[in-house]
Design a protein around this motif. Structure first.
Motif, PDB file in Angstrom:
ATOM      1  N   HIS A  51       2.259   5.967   6.425  1.00  0.00           N
ATOM      2  CA  HIS A  51       2.932   5.249   5.350  1.00  0.00           C
ATOM      3  C   HIS A  51       3.896   6.121   4.565  1.00  0.00           C
ATOM      4  CE1 HIS A  51      -0.585   2.484   5.982  1.00  0.00           C
ATOM      5  NE2 HIS A  51       0.462   1.701   6.153  1.00  0.00           N
ATOM      6  N   PRO A  54      -5.150   7.314   1.932  1.00  0.00           N
ATOM      7  CA  PRO A  54      -3.722   7.512   2.205  1.00  0.00           C
ATOM      8  C   PRO A  54      -3.487   7.883   3.674  1.00  0.00           C
ATOM      9  CG  PRO A  54      -4.368   8.651   0.200  1.00  0.00           C
ATOM     10  CD  PRO A  54      -5.633   8.179   0.860  1.00  0.00           C
ATOM     11  N   ASN A  74       1.937   4.007   0.819  1.00  0.00           N
ATOM     12  CA  ASN A  74       0.502   3.773   0.638  1.00  0.00           C
ATOM     13  C   ASN A  74       0.320   2.993  -0.661  1.00  0.00           C
ATOM     14  OD1 ASN A  74      -1.125   5.337   2.719  1.00  0.00           O
ATOM     15  ND2 ASN A  74       0.315   6.910   2.045  1.00  0.00           N
TER      16      ASN A  74
END
Length: 162
Positions: free
Chosen positions: A77, A73, A131
């Motif tokens: 994002h 992650p 993500n």
């Protein structure tokens, strides 16, 4: 015939989170097998490397670290968008749209569809996580190759057009 570029592969698989005993994330069985053209950039490269050279009636099992699967992650994002982007034509928000944990489809600057999970919102800003849903997960795959065959001319033409 062995799995190689431009072969049509039909297989079954399970993917589990974290290892062979982890929670089941997805299953494709003999009643609903997964069929795809190998080596055309549509699948995870590390996944294809593990299948390369296998033949029909062979089994497989392997684990992919997040870096070889959907990545880790990234804070880049996590998006914040003005709430007006979620208004309908009457400048209202559908109450079923902004639900924490729900996924919404967005379009990036290149016109590509991106799924993002709603994290939170207030009267001005919606915070989303774009993500991949499997980012950060170690994935364990197991399954069996059912069939490997050469792609037909029509299948190769469709791949070239897509």
């Amino acid at each position: 015939m062995t799995i190689d570029d431009h072969t049509i592969v039909t297989l079954t698989y399970e993917v589990r989170d974290g290892g062979p005993q982890g929670p089941l994330l997805e299953r494709m069985d003999v009643n609903h097998p997964f069929k795809f053209m190998f080596g055309v950039g549509k699948m995870l490269p590390a996944w294809e490397r593990r299948l390369f050279g296998l033949k029909a009636n062979m089994g497989f099992s392997f684990q992919l670290a997040p870096e070889d699967a959907y990545g880790v992650p990234s804070k880049e994002h996590i998006l914040q968008m003005p709430i007006h982007h979620f208004y309908n034509e009457r400048e209202q928000i559908d109450p079923a749209l902004l639900i924490e944990g729900q996924f919404v489809a967005l379009t990036d600057s290149n016109g590509k569809a991106v799924n993002a999970k709603i994290l939170k919102w207030d009267d001005k800003i919606v915070t989303l996580d774009a993500n991949h849903a499997l980012a950060g997960k170690t994935l364990f795959f197991s399954g069996a190759i059912l069939e490997v065959r050469k792609a037909t001319v029509d299948e190769l033409i469709k791949k070239a057009v897509l």
